[in-house]
Write a protein that holds these residues in place. Structure first.
Motif, short mmCIF file in Angstrom:
data_model
loop_
_atom_site.label_atom_id
_atom_site.label_comp_id
_atom_site.label_asym_id
_atom_site.label_seq_id
_atom_site.Cartn_x
_atom_site.Cartn_y
_atom_site.Cartn_z
N GLY A 80 47.55 -7.71 5.60
CA GLY A 80 48.27 -8.93 5.95
C GLY A 80 47.58 -10.18 5.45
N THR A 81 47.85 -11.28 6.15
CA THR A 81 47.27 -12.57 5.79
C THR A 81 46.81 -13.28 7.05
OG1 THR A 81 49.41 -13.69 5.94
CG2 THR A 81 48.77 -12.84 3.76
N SER A 82 46.05 -14.31 6.86
CA SER A 82 45.65 -15.18 7.97
C SER A 82 45.38 -16.57 7.40
CB SER A 82 44.42 -14.63 8.70
OG SER A 82 43.30 -14.67 7.87
N PRO A 83 45.42 -17.58 8.26
CA PRO A 83 45.11 -18.92 7.77
C PRO A 83 43.64 -19.02 7.38
CG PRO A 83 45.67 -18.96 10.12
CD PRO A 83 45.79 -17.56 9.66
N GLY A 84 43.37 -19.82 6.39
CA GLY A 84 42.00 -20.01 5.95
C GLY A 84 41.79 -21.42 5.45
N GLU A 136 43.83 -26.28 3.54
CA GLU A 136 44.38 -25.12 4.25
C GLU A 136 45.03 -24.18 3.23
OE1 GLU A 136 44.00 -24.84 7.62
OE2 GLU A 136 42.94 -26.75 7.61
N VAL A 146 46.59 -19.84 2.82
CA VAL A 146 46.88 -18.55 3.45
C VAL A 146 46.07 -17.53 2.66
CG1 VAL A 146 48.66 -16.84 3.95
CG2 VAL A 146 49.18 -19.28 4.15
N ARG A 147 45.14 -16.91 3.35
CA ARG A 147 44.27 -15.96 2.64
C ARG A 147 44.72 -14.53 2.92
NH1 ARG A 147 40.39 -13.16 5.38
NH2 ARG A 147 40.12 -13.74 7.55
N ARG A 155 44.24 -10.61 3.59
CA ARG A 155 43.20 -9.82 4.25
C ARG A 155 43.17 -8.43 3.64
NH1 ARG A 155 44.17 -9.34 10.10
NH2 ARG A 155 42.07 -8.52 10.07
N GLU A 173 36.80 -5.31 7.92
CA GLU A 173 37.30 -6.36 7.02
C GLU A 173 36.40 -6.47 5.80
OE1 GLU A 173 39.97 -9.83 6.53
OE2 GLU A 173 39.80 -8.72 8.39
#
Length: 163
Positions: free
Chosen positions: A61-65, A75, A77-78, A80, A92
């Motif tokens: 998936g992704t997460s904010p980074g 900002e 979206v990185r 994962r 991870e």
């Protein structure tokens, strides 16, 4: 914003605002480039999307980074990635591109240059308001770590040649 809308925007703003519009455009391109480079690293580790891959890495998936560009946080979206261990557990996996994009060394260099130029540690936060780690205490700690090198350099100079 693409090149055509950039030109239209630049034509609709005053000369004093055109620099800000251009810098915002460049920031957007940098964010896009960072995202593309991270996606390429994920493909290298995990294989193409929707294709079975025999490796030990898989998409998660992704997460904010946050990354740093010219010493200011951006900002993003990185993606994962997780790595399967030999015992069946997973953990991870940090992307090398993400680690490089959030490296604070450029900001730290700018802070040290400002202090050497006479800016007080209290004023750094005013100069770099969108940057992480520019509080007075963080700047003071950074100077404490790096400042002794400047003092040692000064002590090692031959002052006889200065006259």
């Amino acid at each position: 914003m693409n090149e055509v809308s950039l030109l239209q925007s630049l034509g609709q703003v005053s000369a004093s605002e055109s620099g800000a519009v251009f810098r915002d455009f460049i920031r957007g391109l940098v964010r896009e480039m960072i995202s593309e480079v991270m996606a390429a690293e994920v493909t290298q580790l995990c294989g193409p999307k929707h294709a079975p891959h025999e490796g030990d890495h898989y998409r998660a998936g992704t997460s904010p980074g946050r990354v740093l560009y010219e010493g200011e946080r951006e900002e993003v979206v990185r993606p994962r990635v997780r790595r399967r261990g030999d015992d069946g557990d997973s953990h991870e996996a940090e992307l090398a591109t993400y680690r490089a994009a959030k490296d604070p060394s450029q900001l730290q260099t700018q802070i040290i240059q400002a202090i050497v130029s006479g800016v007080s540690s209290r004023a750094i936060e005013d100069i770099k308001p969108n940057s992480l780690g520019v509080s007075r205490s963080n700047v003071s700690r950074l100077w404490k770590e790096v400042g002794h090198k400047f003092v040692d350099e000064l002590r090692g100079k031959d002052l006889g040649a200065q006259s």
